[in-house]
Design an enzyme around this catalytic site. Structure first.
Site, short mmCIF file in Angstrom:
data_model
loop_
_atom_site.label_atom_id
_atom_site.label_comp_id
_atom_site.label_asym_id
_atom_site.label_seq_id
_atom_site.Cartn_x
_atom_site.Cartn_y
_atom_site.Cartn_z
CG ASN A 157 41.05 -5.40 -16.78
OD1 ASN A 157 40.39 -4.36 -16.92
ND2 ASN A 157 42.32 -5.39 -16.42
CD GLU A 194 31.05 -14.02 -17.08
OE1 GLU A 194 31.96 -13.73 -17.87
OE2 GLU A 194 30.95 -13.50 -15.96
CG PHE A 250 34.23 -20.26 -11.98
CD1 PHE A 250 34.09 -19.11 -12.75
CD2 PHE A 250 33.73 -20.26 -10.70
CE1 PHE A 250 33.49 -17.97 -12.24
CE2 PHE A 250 33.12 -19.12 -10.18
CZ PHE A 250 33.00 -17.99 -10.95
CE LYS A 285 33.68 -8.52 -17.56
NZ LYS A 285 34.58 -7.98 -16.52
CB THR A 286 27.43 -10.27 -14.74
OG1 THR A 286 28.26 -11.07 -15.59
CG2 THR A 286 26.16 -11.02 -14.43
CB THR A 287 26.52 -5.85 -11.76
OG1 THR A 287 27.13 -6.85 -10.96
CG2 THR A 287 25.64 -4.96 -10.91
CE LYS A 336 33.13 -6.15 -8.07
NZ LYS A 336 31.72 -5.95 -8.22
CD1 TRP A 384 39.10 -21.90 -11.40
CD2 TRP A 384 38.47 -20.55 -13.05
NE1 TRP A 384 38.35 -20.91 -10.85
CE2 TRP A 384 37.95 -20.06 -11.84
CE3 TRP A 384 38.20 -19.87 -14.23
CZ2 TRP A 384 37.16 -18.91 -11.78
CZ3 TRP A 384 37.42 -18.73 -14.18
CH2 TRP A 384 36.91 -18.26 -12.96
NE ARG A 410 16.85 1.29 -17.78
CZ ARG A 410 18.06 1.82 -17.93
NH1 ARG A 410 18.73 1.61 -19.05
NH2 ARG A 410 18.61 2.54 -17.00
#
Length: 199
Positions: free
Chosen positions: A39, A131, A94, A43-45, A41, A96, A53
Site C-alpha cells: 500500500n 497496475e 481510474f 511501485k510504478t516509480t 507509494k 472509480w 536501466r
C-alpha cells in the site's frame, strides 16, 4: 577504539564470506518475474527506474499502463522518444471515475492483447505490466490467462508487475516480491500530488 575496530573487521569478514557464498551459488541465468506491491507509494516509480536501466543498455522494453495512463507521467515523458521503448496505455483513467465495468473490461482486454504480444516477443528484454493487479482484482482479466502468458514468455525476458494486493498465485510464481509499506502518506494529510515528484 582498537577493540571496536577489531570487532568491526571480524564482523565484515563474516559478512563477506556469506555474500561470497551467495554469489558463488547463484549460477542460473534467465529472465525474472518481479512484483512491486503493497500500500506504499513508489511501485510504478521503481518499475520505471528498471525501464531506464534496461534502456540504458540498449535493450527493448515494453510498458503497459492499465490504470494511470491518462495521468501525466514524467518518466514516460522523458523516455517515450527512445526507439527501444513501446508504451501502451489503457487510457480509461481510474476505474472509480469511469464506473463502467463493461467499458473498463473491454479496454483492459484490448490492451492485454498488446501485452500478450510483448510477452511473446523474444526481442523484448523487459515488460512492465503497471497496475495489472487491479485488472485481476476487478475481474477484467482471468488469472489463468495471465499466468499462461507469463509462463510461456521467452526465457530471457523479465516482467515487472505493479499494484496493490498482488494475486496470491502471481506472488507464488514470482522470483522477487517487494512490498512497499506505507508509514505516512502526504496525500492523507491534505497535500496534493506534486508534479515531478509524485507523477
Amino acid at each position: 577504539m582498537t577493540d571496536r575496530n577489531t570487532r568491526h573487521k571480524a564482523s565484515m569478514e563474516k559478512l563477506k564470506a556469506r555474500v561470497d557464498e551467495k554469489v558463488a551459488s547463484a549460477t542460473e541465468q534467465r529472465g525474472l518475474l518481479l512484483i512491486n506491491t503493497g500500500n506504499g507509494k513508489g511501485k510504478t516509480t521503481a518499475a520505471w527506474g528498471t525501464v531506464t536501466r534496461s534502456l540504458g543498455y540498449g535493450y527493448k522494453v515494453g510498458v503497459v499502463q492499465f490504470i494511470k495512463g491518462l495521468w501525466e507521467c514524467g518518466e514516460r515523458n522523458r523516455l517515450e522518444d527512445d526507439p527501444n521503448l513501446e508504451v501502451v496505455i489503457m487510457a480509461t483513467g481510474f476505474t472509480w471515475e469511469t464506473q463502467n465495468r463493461d467499458a473498463d473490461t473491454q479496454a483492459c482486454q484490448a490492451v492485454w492483447k498488446d501485452a500478450e504480444c510483448m510477452l511473446a516477443d523474444p526481442d523484448t528484454y523487459l515488460v512492465v505490466l503497471d497496475e495489472l493487479t487491479y485488472m485481476l482484482k476487478f475481474g477484467y482479466l482471468d488469472i489463468a490467462t495471465v499466468k499462461a502468458a507469463l509462463e510461456n514468455r521467452p526465457s530471457e525476458q523479465t516482467v515487472i508487475i505493479t499494484g496493490r494486493n498482488a494475486h496470491r498465485e502471481l506472488v507464488a510464481m514470482a522470483d522477487t516480491v517487494t512490498e512497499m509499506q506505507e508509514v505516512r502518506h502526504a496525500f492523507n494529510n491534505g497535500l496534493q500530488a506534486r508534479r515531478g515528484i509524485d507523477f
